[in-house]
Design a protein around this motif. Structure first.
Motif, PDB file in Angstrom:
ATOM      1  N   GLU A   7     -14.521 -30.267  20.300  1.00  0.00           N
ATOM      2  CA  GLU A   7     -14.949 -31.139  21.217  1.00  0.00           C
ATOM      3  C   GLU A   7     -16.446 -31.580  21.817  1.00  0.00           C
ATOM      4  O   GLU A   7     -16.289 -32.431  21.821  1.00  0.00           O
ATOM      5  N   ALA A   8     -17.076 -30.362  21.817  1.00  0.00           N
ATOM      6  CA  ALA A   8     -17.935 -30.699  22.736  1.00  0.00           C
ATOM      7  C   ALA A   8     -19.226 -31.173  21.429  1.00  0.00           C
ATOM      8  O   ALA A   8     -19.568 -31.839  22.045  1.00  0.00           O
ATOM      9  N   ARG A  10     -18.462 -33.312  18.810  1.00  0.00           N
ATOM     10  CA  ARG A  10     -18.461 -34.666  18.606  1.00  0.00           C
ATOM     11  C   ARG A  10     -18.456 -35.330  19.883  1.00  0.00           C
ATOM     12  O   ARG A  10     -19.368 -36.089  19.377  1.00  0.00           O
ATOM     13  N   LEU A  11     -18.228 -35.487  20.954  1.00  0.00           N
ATOM     14  CA  LEU A  11     -18.995 -35.303  22.386  1.00  0.00           C
ATOM     15  C   LEU A  11     -20.286 -36.220  22.217  1.00  0.00           C
ATOM     16  O   LEU A  11     -20.819 -36.983  22.388  1.00  0.00           O
ATOM     17  N   THR A  14     -21.664 -38.125  19.844  1.00  0.00           N
ATOM     18  CA  THR A  14     -21.430 -39.461  19.762  1.00  0.00           C
ATOM     19  C   THR A  14     -22.828 -40.560  19.632  1.00  0.00           C
ATOM     20  O   THR A  14     -24.177 -39.883  20.775  1.00  0.00           O
ATOM     21  N   ASP A  16     -22.900 -43.289  22.704  1.00  0.00           N
ATOM     22  CA  ASP A  16     -22.480 -42.857  23.784  1.00  0.00           C
ATOM     23  C   ASP A  16     -23.884 -42.348  24.435  1.00  0.00           C
ATOM     24  O   ASP A  16     -23.007 -41.158  24.426  1.00  0.00           O
ATOM     25  N   ARG A  19     -20.929 -39.748  27.329  1.00  0.00           N
ATOM     26  CA  ARG A  19     -20.464 -38.801  26.301  1.00  0.00           C
ATOM     27  C   ARG A  19     -20.970 -37.616  25.773  1.00  0.00           C
ATOM     28  O   ARG A  19     -20.991 -35.981  25.543  1.00  0.00           O
ATOM     29  N   ARG A  20     -21.790 -38.120  25.633  1.00  0.00           N
ATOM     30  CA  ARG A  20     -23.025 -36.828  24.525  1.00  0.00           C
ATOM     31  C   ARG A  20     -23.163 -36.044  25.554  1.00  0.00           C
ATOM     32  O   ARG A  20     -22.911 -34.342  25.948  1.00  0.00           O
ATOM     33  N   ASP A  22     -21.671 -35.156  28.668  1.00  0.00           N
ATOM     34  CA  ASP A  22     -20.279 -35.033  28.689  1.00  0.00           C
ATOM     35  C   ASP A  22     -19.954 -33.485  27.980  1.00  0.00           C
ATOM     36  O   ASP A  22     -19.724 -32.275  28.529  1.00  0.00           O
ATOM     37  N   GLY A  23     -20.870 -33.462  26.813  1.00  0.00           N
ATOM     38  CA  GLY A  23     -20.504 -33.003  25.205  1.00  0.00           C
ATOM     39  C   GLY A  23     -20.947 -31.063  26.195  1.00  0.00           C
ATOM     40  O   GLY A  23     -20.694 -30.366  25.745  1.00  0.00           O
ATOM     41  N   GLN A  26     -20.269 -29.268  29.122  1.00  0.00           N
ATOM     42  CA  GLN A  26     -18.973 -28.556  28.704  1.00  0.00           C
ATOM     43  C   GLN A  26     -18.991 -28.281  28.401  1.00  0.00           C
ATOM     44  O   GLN A  26     -18.524 -26.343  28.302  1.00  0.00           O
TER      45      GLN A  26
END
Length: 111
Positions: A7-8, A10-11, A14, A16, A19-20, A22-23, A26
């Protein structure tokens, strides 16, 4: 590969920017749990921005397994990659890592 890591990543891939980030954030506190996965992703990644982040995460692991990758990246044409390789080797703080850093500084590869 765990769901958290997938998930990290994937973010981080992205378009965005938030979101990058955020990943990345994380993974940062758990980087040591994913050293093998991070090394694998770094070896395959083509996007330079993501490679920089992955190398920063690899350095944050402080894992001896990261030594070859960090050492190799001291010779990258990308100054930011060289920077994060040096930071990672400094964090690793083993005799081998210190020797690699000393040689790179003596050769003018890094400052």
């Amino acid at each position: 590969m765990t769901d958290t890591f997938r998930e990290a990543m994937r973010l981080m891939r992205t378009r965005d920017p938030q979101r990058r980030e955020d990943g990345f954030h994380q993974l940062l506190p758990h980087a040591a749990d994913f050293v093998d996965e991070l090394l694998g992703e770094f070896a395959q990644e083509q996007d330079q921005g993501l490679r920089r982040w992955l190398l920063e995460l690899i350095g944050a692991t402080r894992a001896p397994a990261a030594l070859p990758t960090l050492s190799e990246q001291l010779h990258s044409p990308d100054e930011s990659i060289r920077h994060w390789a040096a930071v990672g080797l400094t964090r690793l703080d083993t005799p081998e890592a210190r020797t690699v850093l000393w040689r790179a500084r003596a050769n003018g590869t890094i400052t």
